[in-house]
Scaffold this motif. Structure first.
Motif, mmCIF file in Angstrom:
data_model
loop_
_atom_site.group_PDB
_atom_site.id
_atom_site.type_symbol
_atom_site.label_atom_id
_atom_site.label_comp_id
_atom_site.label_asym_id
_atom_site.label_seq_id
_atom_site.Cartn_x
_atom_site.Cartn_y
_atom_site.Cartn_z
ATOM 1 N N VAL B 13 6.675 17.136 4.720
ATOM 2 C CA VAL B 13 7.376 18.169 4.321
ATOM 3 C C VAL B 13 8.751 18.260 4.429
ATOM 4 O O VAL B 13 9.536 19.032 3.806
ATOM 5 N N SER B 14 9.238 17.217 5.154
ATOM 6 C CA SER B 14 10.606 17.314 5.305
ATOM 7 C C SER B 14 11.732 16.895 4.176
ATOM 8 O O SER B 14 11.391 16.093 3.356
ATOM 9 N N LEU B 15 12.862 17.642 3.904
ATOM 10 C CA LEU B 15 13.577 17.546 2.860
ATOM 11 C C LEU B 15 14.418 16.243 3.011
ATOM 12 O O LEU B 15 14.985 15.728 2.011
ATOM 13 N N LYS B 16 14.418 15.995 4.182
ATOM 14 C CA LYS B 16 15.337 14.601 4.782
ATOM 15 C C LYS B 16 14.554 13.359 3.798
ATOM 16 O O LYS B 16 15.138 12.687 3.258
ATOM 17 N N LEU B 17 13.080 13.548 4.070
ATOM 18 C CA LEU B 17 12.264 12.455 3.120
ATOM 19 C C LEU B 17 12.731 12.259 1.916
ATOM 20 O O LEU B 17 12.944 11.326 1.165
ATOM 21 N N THR B 18 12.715 13.487 1.269
ATOM 22 C CA THR B 18 13.060 13.591 -0.211
ATOM 23 C C THR B 18 14.287 13.013 -0.700
ATOM 24 O O THR B 18 14.434 11.949 -1.662
ATOM 25 N N VAL B 19 15.585 13.261 0.243
ATOM 26 C CA VAL B 19 16.613 12.675 -0.087
ATOM 27 C C VAL B 19 16.867 11.271 0.160
ATOM 28 O O VAL B 19 17.074 10.473 -0.549
ATOM 29 N N VAL B 20 15.966 10.576 1.278
ATOM 30 C CA VAL B 20 15.974 9.424 1.543
ATOM 31 C C VAL B 20 15.202 8.675 0.226
ATOM 32 O O VAL B 20 15.805 7.548 -0.268
ATOM 33 N N LEU B 21 14.175 8.943 0.038
ATOM 34 C CA LEU B 21 13.471 8.803 -1.325
ATOM 35 C C LEU B 21 14.136 8.413 -2.574
ATOM 36 O O LEU B 21 14.272 7.546 -3.259
ATOM 37 N N LEU B 24 16.788 5.835 -2.090
ATOM 38 C CA LEU B 24 16.244 4.419 -2.454
ATOM 39 C C LEU B 24 15.560 4.283 -3.660
ATOM 40 O O LEU B 24 16.005 3.081 -4.322
ATOM 41 N N SER B 25 15.206 5.313 -4.653
ATOM 42 C CA SER B 25 14.838 5.038 -5.783
ATOM 43 C C SER B 25 16.192 4.554 -6.762
ATOM 44 O O SER B 25 16.086 3.956 -7.750
ATOM 45 N N ILE B 26 17.323 5.289 -6.571
ATOM 46 C CA ILE B 26 18.584 4.890 -7.206
ATOM 47 C C ILE B 26 18.759 3.626 -6.890
ATOM 48 O O ILE B 26 19.099 2.711 -7.966
ATOM 49 N N ILE B 27 18.671 2.955 -5.717
ATOM 50 C CA ILE B 27 18.876 1.586 -5.598
ATOM 51 C C ILE B 27 18.197 0.798 -6.122
ATOM 52 O O ILE B 27 18.457 -0.322 -6.770
ATOM 53 N N PHE B 49 8.617 -1.891 -10.181
ATOM 54 C CA PHE B 49 7.939 -0.577 -10.064
ATOM 55 C C PHE B 49 6.392 -0.644 -10.050
ATOM 56 O O PHE B 49 6.029 0.319 -9.336
ATOM 57 N N HIS B 50 5.696 -1.579 -10.456
ATOM 58 C CA HIS B 50 4.070 -1.478 -10.194
ATOM 59 C C HIS B 50 3.762 -2.348 -8.965
ATOM 60 O O HIS B 50 3.035 -3.229 -9.017
ATOM 61 N N ALA B 51 4.579 -2.187 -7.935
ATOM 62 C CA ALA B 51 4.535 -2.734 -6.755
ATOM 63 C C ALA B 51 4.653 -1.860 -5.603
ATOM 64 O O ALA B 51 5.587 -0.871 -5.754
ATOM 65 N N PHE B 52 4.077 -2.157 -4.424
ATOM 66 C CA PHE B 52 4.075 -1.236 -3.233
ATOM 67 C C PHE B 52 5.541 -1.749 -2.559
ATOM 68 O O PHE B 52 6.366 -1.077 -2.026
ATOM 69 N N PHE B 53 5.917 -3.268 -2.836
ATOM 70 C CA PHE B 53 6.820 -3.754 -2.100
ATOM 71 C C PHE B 53 7.688 -4.624 -3.106
ATOM 72 O O PHE B 53 6.816 -5.263 -3.880
ATOM 73 N N VAL B 54 9.003 -4.790 -3.104
ATOM 74 C CA VAL B 54 9.462 -5.675 -3.940
ATOM 75 C C VAL B 54 9.471 -7.092 -3.099
ATOM 76 O O VAL B 54 10.004 -7.017 -1.625
ATOM 77 N N LEU B 55 9.137 -8.065 -3.356
ATOM 78 C CA LEU B 55 8.863 -9.124 -2.766
ATOM 79 C C LEU B 55 9.851 -10.271 -2.919
ATOM 80 O O LEU B 55 10.184 -10.502 -3.933
ATOM 81 N N PHE B 68 12.167 -4.817 -0.171
ATOM 82 C CA PHE B 68 12.790 -3.395 -0.309
ATOM 83 C C PHE B 68 11.307 -2.676 -0.942
ATOM 84 O O PHE B 68 10.345 -3.162 -1.433
ATOM 85 N N PRO B 69 11.250 -1.285 -0.413
ATOM 86 C CA PRO B 69 10.296 -0.484 -1.048
ATOM 87 C C PRO B 69 10.025 -0.678 -2.355
ATOM 88 O O PRO B 69 11.105 -0.377 -3.459
ATOM 89 N N GLY B 70 8.895 -0.704 -3.284
ATOM 90 C CA GLY B 70 8.718 -0.700 -4.820
ATOM 91 C C GLY B 70 8.310 0.591 -5.235
ATOM 92 O O GLY B 70 8.272 1.719 -4.647
ATOM 93 N N GLY B 71 8.208 0.700 -6.455
ATOM 94 C CA GLY B 71 8.178 1.954 -7.177
ATOM 95 C C GLY B 71 7.089 2.569 -6.830
ATOM 96 O O GLY B 71 7.040 3.860 -6.600
ATOM 97 N N TYR B 72 5.778 1.977 -6.516
ATOM 98 C CA TYR B 72 4.568 2.789 -5.930
ATOM 99 C C TYR B 72 4.537 3.572 -4.741
ATOM 100 O O TYR B 72 4.274 4.470 -4.459
ATOM 101 N N PHE B 73 5.610 2.733 -3.851
ATOM 102 C CA PHE B 73 5.694 3.144 -2.504
ATOM 103 C C PHE B 73 6.487 4.525 -2.787
ATOM 104 O O PHE B 73 6.175 5.505 -2.035
ATOM 105 N N ILE B 74 7.614 4.414 -3.494
ATOM 106 C CA ILE B 74 8.671 5.430 -3.355
ATOM 107 C C ILE B 74 7.978 6.580 -4.214
ATOM 108 O O ILE B 74 8.096 7.810 -3.621
#
Lengths: 215, 384
Positions: B13-21, B24-27, B49-55, B68-74
């Motif tokens: 529920v943390s807002l910190k998580l929202t900001v971090v995500l 990350l999505s901007i990057i 984007f259609h991946a949990f991780f960028v490999l 890096f975390p991928g689209g599905y993950f973020i």
């Protein structure tokens, strides 16, 4: 409050899940295709012709979006051929094509082709040429002894000169291989032994005219 | 509450998580946009984007490692974060109805994208005028098929996804009387008649079309208008020994025949097929232009749709922006070939196609309500 544990559990779960991919072998019954008859089992000798009605292999037709052009290396080289060589229509794979005619009516064929990558390496390519004029293949260790080197206009050519027989007639191949970043170019003069041997200097002079086009 | 559960709750529920995500999505989006130069749109979607991780790969090897975390993950975490925060902080108040509705719309939008990404299947149906088809073919995925054509009424198909060929191993299947040994696999290769390629490598294939054809491996293409044409050398090994090595390529239109133990088989590498419980016949394809010009005005296909169970048999006109929707599939006019005699329909199965519409309505309505409440309050205050 530590968030390390939930974060690591989540990362692990996502990573494991990402390993799954669609690799399932499936079986099903399907209605029969109204497609053309299947290719008959190959006959001995394997003629180069396709069965009647087969579309040309590797050729794209129509405005199909799915069609892929066959890249045969870049078009980025130019050359000047001696005046007594006659330009021929380019085949599907050729970048350049010339007929070299002798005084006695004989004719040799000069082909210029380019392919991506190293196309199997120098030895495989030279042995393929040797095979075409009934010569035994070379070993890796013999490579240096048969190759000549020629420096052209910014390019380095590896030259080979093989004399053998094709269809019972004495035949010679003068070949040059040019390795460029990501592609290999082949210049090959093949024809009656005497004619090709007489053209060797012209061939070497021709290679020196090969250059990048002016920007 | 158990400390462990509280830890998880606080994390989600943390807002910190929202900001971090969001950071990350901007990057991720910035990186993916740059990569589009090399990979093209489709490649970028798959990789980022259609991946949990960028490999990435360890330099000098082909071992994949997540970088890096991928689209599905973020996107997935954002969804969980949004829902968890909503549940945790939810208070039923009229004053906040607009905000609640807008956020619910956002959740529906994220869910819709997830459903589309996971479940959407795209393929193409190629129809000649007068021709009928029961299936559509994937534009990107390929399969190696072994078809038992012995039965005069139907074909028995064993379909092996292209991804399996990449392992170059041995395939054994209960429906096949022989083993398949993948001798060589090229993700993209041109094929040419051998006599047209003066420098072709020696043929590995021993039977079928293979000995007459040269395979030229090509680098993978990621361009929108090009397609990778895989090829492979497949050896069939029966208990009594090898039956030969076949060359298969998606560029070889004609299937190659194998006779073994009184049964007839066909081997081919083709676009992955999706068979449908109905048939489509193309009556007519028309390509209208504006009078006196070559500028296209309209493409349309007049087709007959006939279901196998006989419930439906009707004529449909498919044209631009007017697709046919049938049995959970949408048929769009996509392309044509060969002097307007062949029509290509894009066939899309997307169970979540309505969700973005719902989401937009909810978010729009939510914003109108929220601003409306503020406006009414403001006007009241001024008049008071």
């Amino acid at each position: 409050m530590s968030l390390r544990l939930p974060a690591s559990v989540l990362l692990l779960a996502a990573f494991l899940f990402s390993g799954c991919k669609d690799r399932q072998i499936t079986t099903y019954q399907a209605p029969k295709d109204p497609a053309p008859a299947a290719l008959p089992p190959a006959t001995a000798g394997n003629s180069a012709a396709l069965p009647e009605g087969h579309p040309p292999v590797g050729q794209a037709s129509g405005t199909d979006m799915a069609a892929t052009a066959v890249p045969t290396g870049s078009d980025s080289l130019t050359w000047t051929a001696p005046t007594h060589w006659t330009a021929k229509p380019l085949g599907q794979m050729r970048k350049g094509s010339f007929a070299v005619k002798g005084a006695d009516g004989t004719e040799a064929d000069l082909s210029i082709t380019a392919f991506p990558g190293n196309t199997g390496g120098m030895l495989a390519n030279l042995n393929r040429w040797r095979g075409q004029i009934s010569l035994p293949p070379l070993a890796e260790t013999q490579l240096d002894s048969v190759l000549e080197h020629l420096d052209g206009d910014g390019f380095h050519f590896d030259l080979a000169d093989f004399a053998g027989t094709a269809n019972g007639a004495p035949t010679r191949i003068l070949g040059a291989v040019l390795s460029r970043p990501g592609e290999t170019w082949f210049f090959k003069l093949m024809g009656p032994d005497a004619l090709v041997a007489a053209q060797k200097d012209a061939f070497r002079a021709f290679l020196r005219t090969v250059k990048e086009p002016a920007p | 509450m158990i400390p462990l559960v509280r830890q998880f709750r606080d994390f989600f529920v943390s807002l910190k998580l929202t900001v971090v995500l969001l950071a990350l999505s901007i990057i991720l989006i910035f990186w993916a946009t740059l990569s589009q130069v090399q990979l093209g749109i489709w490649g970028v979607q798959q990789k980022f984007f259609h991946a949990f991780f960028v490999l990435g790969t360890i330099p000098g090897t082909s071992i994949p490692v997540p970088v890096f975390p991928g689209g599905y993950f973020i996107g997935g975490l954002l969804l969980i974060n949004l829902v968890a925060a909503h549940v945790y902080r939810f208070k039923l108040e009229w004053r906040k109805a607009g905000i609640q509705l807008t956020h619910t719309g956002l959740i529906v939008l994220l869910l819709g994208e997830l459903i589309s990404g996971l479940l959407q299947v795209e393929s193409q149906m190629r129809l000649e005028e007068g021709g009928t088809s029961h299936y559509s073919e994937s534009y990107r995925l390929n399969e190696l098929v072994l078809i038992d054509t012995t039965d005069p009424k139907f074909d028995e198909v064993v379909a092996i996804p292209e991804a399996v060929l990449g392992d170059r191993g041995v395939i054994q299947h209960p429906k096949l009387p022989f083993q398949l040994k993948i001798r060589d696999y090229y993700p993209n290769a041109a094929v040419q008649m051998r006599d047209q390629v003066p420098n072709a490598a020696p043929a590995l294939a021993t039977t079928g079309l293979g000995p007459r054809v040269a395979v030229i491996p090509l680098p993978l293409t990621y361009r929108e208008d090009e397609r990778n044409s895989p090829a492979a050398h497949i050896e069939l090994v029966a208990p009594e020994g090898s039956l030969g090595i076949w060359l298969v390529s998606s560029l070889v239109g004609m299937p190659q025949k194998i006779d073994y133990q009184g049964r007839s088989w066909v081997i081919a590498l083709r676009g992955k097929r999706y068979y449908h419980p109905f048939a489509i016949t193309l009556h007519d394809f028309s390509h209208d232009v504006y009078p006196g010009t070559e500028i296209p005005k309209n493409f349309s296909s007049r087709i007959q749709l006939k279901t196998d169970d006989g419930h439906d048999d009707r004529e449909v006109l498919i044209y631009m922006n007017n697709p046919l929707r049938h049995a959970g599939l949408t048929f769009y006019q996509a392309s044509f070939e060969r002097g307007d005699k062949v029509s290509i329909l894009q066939v899309v199965r997307n169970p979540g196609w309505l969700l973005p519409y719902f989401a937009c309505v909810m978010m729009g309505l939510g914003l109108v309500i929220q601003f409306g409440i503020h406006l009414v309050g403001f006007v009241r205050k001024r008049t008071a």
